[in-house]
Structure formats: C-alpha cells, structure tokens
Design an enzyme around this catalytic site. Structure first.
Site, PDB file in Angstrom:
ATOM      1  N   THR A  14       0.815  -1.213   0.000  1.00 27.56           N
ATOM      2  CA  THR A  14       0.000   0.000   0.000  1.00 27.56           C
ATOM      3  C   THR A  14       0.845   1.256   0.000  1.00 27.56           C
ATOM      4  O   THR A  14       0.439   2.298  -0.524  1.00 27.56           O
ATOM      5  CB  THR A  14      -0.951  -0.019   1.226  1.00 27.56           C
ATOM      6  OG1 THR A  14      -1.795  -1.155   1.108  1.00 27.56           O
ATOM      7  CG2 THR A  14      -1.809   1.219   1.314  1.00 27.56           C
ATOM      8  N   TYR A  27      -8.106   0.466  -4.312  1.00 24.01           N
ATOM      9  CA  TYR A  27      -6.790   0.801  -4.844  1.00 24.01           C
ATOM     10  C   TYR A  27      -6.052  -0.497  -5.113  1.00 24.01           C
ATOM     11  O   TYR A  27      -6.490  -1.570  -4.693  1.00 24.01           O
ATOM     12  CB  TYR A  27      -5.991   1.658  -3.850  1.00 24.01           C
ATOM     13  CG  TYR A  27      -5.515   0.894  -2.643  1.00 24.01           C
ATOM     14  CD1 TYR A  27      -6.386   0.628  -1.581  1.00 24.01           C
ATOM     15  CD2 TYR A  27      -4.222   0.384  -2.575  1.00 24.01           C
ATOM     16  CE1 TYR A  27      -5.974  -0.108  -0.483  1.00 24.01           C
ATOM     17  CE2 TYR A  27      -3.801  -0.349  -1.478  1.00 24.01           C
ATOM     18  CZ  TYR A  27      -4.682  -0.583  -0.436  1.00 24.01           C
ATOM     19  OH  TYR A  27      -4.277  -1.323   0.635  1.00 24.01           O
ATOM     20  N   THR A  93       1.715  -4.362   4.296  1.00 21.68           N
ATOM     21  CA  THR A  93       1.625  -4.649   5.725  1.00 21.68           C
ATOM     22  C   THR A  93       1.053  -6.039   6.022  1.00 21.68           C
ATOM     23  O   THR A  93       1.236  -6.561   7.116  1.00 21.68           O
ATOM     24  CB  THR A  93       0.762  -3.591   6.441  1.00 21.68           C
ATOM     25  OG1 THR A  93      -0.550  -3.617   5.881  1.00 21.68           O
ATOM     26  CG2 THR A  93       1.363  -2.209   6.310  1.00 21.68           C
ATOM     27  N   ASP A  94       0.353  -6.629   5.030  1.00 27.35           N
ATOM     28  CA  ASP A  94      -0.338  -7.895   5.321  1.00 27.35           C
ATOM     29  C   ASP A  94       0.615  -9.008   5.747  1.00 27.35           C
ATOM     30  O   ASP A  94       0.287  -9.811   6.620  1.00 27.35           O
ATOM     31  CB  ASP A  94      -1.146  -8.355   4.101  1.00 27.35           C
ATOM     32  CG  ASP A  94      -2.398  -7.514   3.900  1.00 27.35           C
ATOM     33  OD1 ASP A  94      -2.716  -6.693   4.777  1.00 27.35           O
ATOM     34  OD2 ASP A  94      -3.057  -7.674   2.852  1.00 27.35           O
ATOM     35  N   LYS A 166       0.437  -7.741  12.913  1.00 28.68           N
ATOM     36  CA  LYS A 166      -0.651  -6.900  12.409  1.00 28.68           C
ATOM     37  C   LYS A 166      -1.932  -7.285  13.150  1.00 28.68           C
ATOM     38  O   LYS A 166      -2.336  -8.444  13.145  1.00 28.68           O
ATOM     39  CB  LYS A 166      -0.821  -7.085  10.900  1.00 28.68           C
ATOM     40  CG  LYS A 166      -1.803  -6.076  10.309  1.00 28.68           C
ATOM     41  CD  LYS A 166      -1.819  -6.109   8.786  1.00 28.68           C
ATOM     42  CE  LYS A 166      -2.758  -5.030   8.241  1.00 28.68           C
ATOM     43  NZ  LYS A 166      -2.801  -5.001   6.774  1.00 28.68           N
ATOM     44  N   GLU A 284      -2.723 -27.353  29.049  1.00 26.62           N
ATOM     45  CA  GLU A 284      -3.972 -28.115  28.853  1.00 26.62           C
ATOM     46  C   GLU A 284      -3.734 -29.337  27.980  1.00 26.62           C
ATOM     47  O   GLU A 284      -4.464 -30.316  28.044  1.00 26.62           O
ATOM     48  CB  GLU A 284      -5.016 -27.229  28.174  1.00 26.62           C
ATOM     49  CG  GLU A 284      -5.645 -26.183  29.061  1.00 26.62           C
ATOM     50  CD  GLU A 284      -6.668 -25.388  28.268  1.00 26.62           C
ATOM     51  OE1 GLU A 284      -7.807 -25.852  28.137  1.00 26.62           O
ATOM     52  OE2 GLU A 284      -6.299 -24.300  27.762  1.00 26.62           O
TER      53      GLU A 284
HETATM   54  C1  SIN Z   1      -0.994  -3.089   2.899  1.00 21.59           C
HETATM   55  O1  SIN Z   1       0.069  -2.858   2.389  1.00 21.59           O
HETATM   56  O2  SIN Z   1      -1.365  -2.482   3.926  1.00 21.59           O
HETATM   57  C2  SIN Z   1      -1.984  -4.103   2.374  1.00 21.59           C
HETATM   58  C3  SIN Z   1      -1.594  -4.722   1.079  1.00 21.59           C
HETATM   59  C4  SIN Z   1      -0.304  -5.464   1.126  1.00 21.59           C
HETATM   60  O3  SIN Z   1       0.034  -6.074   2.152  1.00 21.59           O
HETATM   61  O4  SIN Z   1       0.391  -5.458   0.097  1.00 21.59           O
END
Ligand code: SIN
Length: 328
Positions: A14, A27, A93-94, A166, A284
C-alpha cells in the site's frame, strides 16, 4: 559530515499503492514504481542518501520464496558493503511480519534492516506512507540501530521482527508488539530507544532456505474433526502449525491426528488463534505424551516461518524444534 547511505529495497504494498482518488475506497497495492515513491520522498528533504533497488511491485499477499530470496541476497550484499549504512524495505503490511521475521532469522544484525509500509495508499487523504518512510530513514540512519535485528516501523513505533504483529485491518495504528513492547518511539524529528540492542554482535541464526518446505496453518474450530489433518498429510505437508483455541487447544480427535502426524516425523507446533498470549508446554495439552511443540510467543504466521526455516535446516526433532521456539 557525510549523510547516512541507505539502500531502499522496494517490494510494493500500500505504501506504493495509488487509488487515483483521495477519497475513493479501492486501490491496487504496489501500483506505483519505487522511483515514483522516491520522487515524493525527495520532496521531504530527508537527511540521508538513498539508493534504490526494486525487488518487486506486488501486494504482499503474493510474496514468496522468490522475492524473499532476492531480498535476502540484496540485504546480505548491503551488509558487506562499506558504502551502505542501513537498509529500508518498503513492503505491504499484510505479510510484513513474516518477511521481517524470516530476514531476522537469516541475516546478521550488524546493520539495521527496517521494513516500512502504509495502511493508506500514497494518494489517499491522510496517507501515512511518507511519515512512516521518514521515520524509517530516521531509524536506519541512527548509530544505535545496529544489533537490533530486523525492525518494522509503523505508526511512530519501532517494533522488533520477532514481536511485531498486524492486529487491525485498516487503522493506521495497525501493529502490536507482543510479548515485548516497542523498541523505540520515532517521529521524523526524534527517536527514543527504550533499551539497549538485544542482538549485539550476533550473526545469522539460520541459513536462508534453498526452498520452502510445505508447512500449513490449520485453524481449529468447534465441532471440527480430524479430516483436515489427514488432508494436509495427504498433500505432503512437511510440518503443521495449529492455530488452536485458547492456549493452542483443539478437539480430541484433531489432537490425536496431530500426534499421529508427529509420530510419523511431521513436526506439529501448537500456536493460538487468539489475538495475544503465550502458548506454553503441557498446560492443557500433554505435549510430552503427544510429541507436540508449543509456539510460546509466536503467532501462527511467524510460527510457520520459523518451522519452515527449521525443517529446511534439517531440524525436525520435537525437542530441538521446541528449543528454537523457546528462543523465539
Ligand atoms: C498493505 O500494504 O497495507 C496491504 C496490502 C499489502 O500487504 O500489500
């Protein structure tokens, strides 16, 4: 005084995404070339010399061994290059936590490697990418950043790769640091480390894998049976990570099937589907009797990364796998 020299490796995400509208919802991650991102950065007047190399232009859901291998090779080269002081990787971020942790496990710690991303595309109103990038430059240029392994800079926090996770799908404050808190607080104007480096003088812990062994994450759910375990073994899974209930639990028939997998030489790690918390041995679930491994602080995604690295290094014995997870 010479300005710090930073190698910027672009992968997409992103932070390199454009919506074509400041208020639109949709996007494409990785739509912008790294050169366009760096052009915007040049306008920030950053106090560093940036050299750029585009590794990929993809959403991070598509990242895999090919990109990881290219990133690892570029980072390893920069680590040996006296002309480079630090490395920044722009990343979606994924899966940032997976890439960060894989590199953390397989690179030495004598130069900072900083992953940075954004939750909003570059042309969105309130875009966070440029600020996150300016923060990443501050971290990668800092004399005290070495010896801390691979880091993730998001939302004015600096997180260690082993702890970053995340935890929100859309908030600009999407990352948490568990079980240790952030390493530092950063803004474009200030950087405050909260403690000394945790990996001073440390070399790479593991060799970068020649390929990725098939390791699957199996999420436990109420009422499920053992068939998904049998199916994973049927497609040749070399390891299984259970995203279990609570402290890494699962219905009895699933645990029994996982124990059979472990007895057959397929290492099984119990993590949790819960947002946060340790999964310890023999609480457990009787790991000793079932031959299973407890993931401790690592969530399922990072547990899978560590298990792939261990299997690729020939480490499959449950006691040795457990020792690696205890180290985290
Ligand atoms: C992001 O970057 O926040 C989402 C999409 C990705 O991980 O490429």
């Amino acid at each position: 005084m010479t300005r710090p020299r930073i190698l910027v490796l672009g992968t997409g995400g992103t932070i390199a995404g454009a919506a074509g509208s400041a208020t639109g919802g949709g996007y494409r991650a990785g739509g912008l070339p790294l050169a366009a991102v760096l052009e915007q950065l040049a306008a920030l007047g950053l106090d560093a010399q940036l050299a750029a190399q585009e590794i990929a232009r993809i959403g991070s859901q598509d990242i895999g061994w090919k990109e990881w291998q290219a990133l690892h090779a570029a980072c390893a080269g920069a680590m040996d290059d006296p002309q480079i002081d630090g490395i920044i990787i722009t990343h979606g971020t994924d899966t940032a936590e997976e890439t960060a942790f894989l590199l953390d496990l397989t690179l030495p710690a004598h130069k900072p490697v900083v992953l940075v991303g954004a939750m909003r595309p570059a042309d969105a109103v309130g875009a966070d990418g440029m600020r996150n990038f300016a923060n990443a430059v501050k971290v990668a240029s800092d004399g005290e950043a070495a010896g801390r392994g691979v880091m993730l800079v998001m939302g004015d926090n600096v997180l260690a790769a082993r702890d970053a996770r995340k935890a929100a799908t859309a908030s600009v404050d999407a990352f948490r640091s568990f079980p240790r808190g952030p390493l530092a607080r950063v803004t474009p104007a200030s950087l405050d480390w909260f403690g000394p480096p945790h990996r001073p003088g440390e070399g790479a812990r593991y060799r970068f894998p020649e390929g990725l062994p098939r390791v699957a994450i199996l999420t436990a759910g109420a009422g499920m049976d053992e068939q998904p375990v049998e199916a994973l073994l049927g497609i040749g899974a070399k390891g299984i990570v259970l995203a279990g209930m609570g402290q890494g639990n699962a219905p009895a028939s699933v645990l029994a099937a996982l124990a059979r997998a472990a007895a057959g030489g397929v290492p099984v790690v119990r993590a949790t589907r819960v947002d946060e918390g340790l999964v310890d041995r023999n609480v457990e679930v009787d790991d000793d009797a079932l031959g299973l491994v407890a993931a401790r602080a690592l969530g399922p995604a990072k547990a899978r990364v560590l298990l792939m690295v261990l299997i690729a290094s020939g480490i499959t014995d449950p006691a040795q796998v457990q020792a690696a997870f205890d180290r985290g």
